[in-house]
Motif scaffolding. Structure first.
Motif, short mmCIF file in Angstrom:
data_model
loop_
_atom_site.label_atom_id
_atom_site.label_comp_id
_atom_site.label_asym_id
_atom_site.label_seq_id
_atom_site.Cartn_x
_atom_site.Cartn_y
_atom_site.Cartn_z
N VAL A 174 0.84 -1.19 0.00
CA VAL A 174 0.00 0.00 0.00
C VAL A 174 0.88 1.25 0.00
N LEU A 175 0.51 2.19 -0.87
CA LEU A 175 1.23 3.46 -0.98
C LEU A 175 0.21 4.59 -1.09
N GLU A 176 0.36 5.58 -0.25
CA GLU A 176 -0.52 6.76 -0.30
C GLU A 176 0.26 7.94 -0.87
N PHE A 227 -4.07 -1.39 -7.96
CA PHE A 227 -5.37 -0.74 -7.81
C PHE A 227 -5.14 0.69 -7.31
N ASP A 228 -5.55 1.68 -8.10
CA ASP A 228 -5.43 3.09 -7.71
C ASP A 228 -6.80 3.62 -7.35
N MET A 229 -6.99 3.93 -6.07
CA MET A 229 -8.24 4.48 -5.56
C MET A 229 -7.99 5.96 -5.26
N THR A 230 -8.60 6.84 -6.06
CA THR A 230 -8.23 8.25 -6.05
C THR A 230 -9.43 9.14 -5.78
N LYS A 231 -9.24 10.12 -4.86
CA LYS A 231 -10.19 11.21 -4.68
C LYS A 231 -9.64 12.43 -5.42
N VAL A 232 -10.44 13.00 -6.29
CA VAL A 232 -9.99 14.08 -7.17
C VAL A 232 -10.76 15.34 -6.84
N SER A 262 -2.79 3.44 -3.36
CA SER A 262 -2.48 2.41 -4.35
C SER A 262 -2.25 1.08 -3.65
N TYR A 263 -2.94 0.03 -4.15
CA TYR A 263 -2.79 -1.34 -3.64
C TYR A 263 -2.15 -2.16 -4.75
#
Length: 470
Positions: A292-294, A393-398, A383-384
């Motif tokens: 996991v990377l933020e 898997f990129d889970m992004t708040k824009v 990112s997972y």
């Protein structure tokens, strides 16, 4: 004697020897259908009238026959001996039958009155059952995409298992084989996507492979003419090829985005629990399921036009977690994209193949100073990375800054928020599988990688779709 007479406990009328040669009589015994029993006396009487009319018409041929015989007896062709008995006397059957016919009609009238009274009583005491909700066998089947757009009062439940029926070598039932070849044929959709990727990879030079990106984004394929999600009268996942009349609305709902993130966290927690229970057996396994990377990044997009060159779209990314900030810039060039429509799920997908050519760091300062960004995006991403399935898997708040003016003319800075879900495959592994197919070493590896990548996307899509059906 018919079935209706037996069920009604009626007895057949008495017959005499003299009635054997008489005409067919209406003895009052008729068949009664379920409709006649339920419709009451009026419809039943009408049905009896209709049943009596054929009986009357059946008598007409005999009358015509007697008339024709009398016409023939005026001496033209026929002999008298054919119409009269040998002793010259006529049978007086009609006079003998009249008393018996009157008695039969009286008996019939009485039986009809009794039967009508019995039916009327039955009709008044018991009504046919009416369903407020049709039984399952009478309900109309609806595709899952129609269930999302139409509000239904019933929940459609299925007993299908989420577990796969087959694997590559055997089946659950020991007396069955997975196919005549011993190998499961790939799904047609996976084969189509793999062929599309393979065809595009053949045009990419080896020196450019390290700049290739293959990403899958969640969204909705929208019809330009209606402004709604496309409806092509299919119920299963498919490749949508007519891209001229549609556009891709990228992004997912906030609730669904949060549930996808929660799903990935659940998988990590489950993995950690199993690792603790079987510590000695799983000593060689990785300590975490996902890496996991933020990140917190601001993307600025610039349109650069140089003489004798095509316009370029340059994306400059600023890492907000570093001080002083670090800047990276790329020139993203779209090669091809493929729309994947899934009406049975909440979201469609777009598979995009692109070049991400890096811009030298020495040129970034001049780009920022000499140009004004056409678009700014603030991205907070988690990112997972799952190495066994070569997927990130990129889970992004824009957030998109937007300026507006108040009634007094003052500028107001607002933020438009959206949620994005993006999957990226390890392109190096995919090119390795591509080379194995091309060289004839392994014809399965490449397609397996594509199928695994698509299965990861379906897992997320199924999760959020299940949430919507609750």
């Amino acid at each position: 004697m018919n079935v209706g007479s037996i069920l009604n406990n009626d007895s057949p009328p008495n017959t005499t020897q003299g009635e054997k040669n008489s005409e067919p009589q209406d003895n009052g015994f008729h068949r009664h259908s379920l409709v006649n029993l339920l419709n009451g006396p009026d419809n039943d009487a009408e049905a009896k009238t209709n049943e009596q009319e054929p009986a009357k018409s059946s008598k007409q041929p005999e009358r015509q026959e007697s008339v024709s015989s009398s016409d023939n007896n005026d001496g033209r062709t026929n002999d008298k001996s054919q119409s009269e008995p040998l002793d010259g006397k006529k049978h007086d059957n009609e006079t003998e039958e009249r008393p018996s016919q009157d008695a039969a009609k009286a008996q019939t009238k009485k039986e009809e009155d009794d039967e009508l009274a019995r039916i009327s009583k039955l009709n008044s005491t018991k009504k046919p059952r009416r369903y407020s909700v049709p039984p399952i066998w009478a309900q109309e089947w609806k595709a899952p995409n129609q269930m999302f757009t139409e509000q239904t009062n019933q929940e459609v439940a299925t007993n299908l298992s989420n577990n796969p029926v087959f694997d590559r070598t055997s089946t659950v039932s020991v007396d069955l084989e997975c196919s005549i070849t011993g190998v499961i044929p790939p799904p047609s959709l996976t084969r189509t996507i793999a062929e599309w990727i393979y065809a595009n990879f053949t045009e990419i030079p080896t020196s450019q492979r390290k700049y290739v990106e293959l990403e899958l984004k969640f969204g909705t394929i929208m019809d330009k003419s209606t402004g709604n999600r496309i409806d092509v009268n299919v119920s299963t996942e498919c490749v949508y090829r007519d891209a001229s009349g549609v556009y891709f609305d990228m992004g997912v709902h906030e609730v669904g985005w949060g549930d996808m993130c929660h799903f990935l966290d659940e998988l990590e927690k489950k993995y950690q629990d199993e690792l603790r229970k079987n510590h000695f057996q799983n000593s060689n396994k990785p300590k975490r399921k996902f890496n996991v990377l933020e990140s917190d990044i601001t993307d600025s997009f610039y349109q650069i036009t140089n003489r004798n060159e095509q316009p370029k779209s340059i994306r400059v990314s600023k890492d907000n977690t570093l001080n002083p900030p670090r800047y990276l810039a790329i020139n993203k060039q779209r090669l091809s994209h493929l729309f994947i429509h899934n009406p049975s799920s909440m979201y469609d997908m777009r598979l995009s193949l692109s070049y991400e050519n890096p811009i030298p760091e020495s040129s970034i300062d001049s780009i920022i100073k000499k140009n004004t960004p056409s678009l700014i995006r603030l991205k907070k991403r988690t990112s997972y990375t799952h190495t066994p399935t070569v997927t990130r898997f990129d889970m992004t708040k824009v957030q998109l800054p937007r300026e507006s003016k108040s009634k007094g003319g003052k500028k107001i800075l607002e933020q438009d928020q959206s949620n994005e879900v993006e999957l990226e495959i390890d392109v190096n592994e995919l090119f390795s599988g591509f080379d194995k197919v091309k060289n004839g070493v392994d014809s399965i590896r490449f397609e397996e990688l594509v199928e695994i990548f698509m299965n990861n996307a379906r897992c997320l899509n199924n999760r959020v779709t299940k949430l919507a059906n609750r």
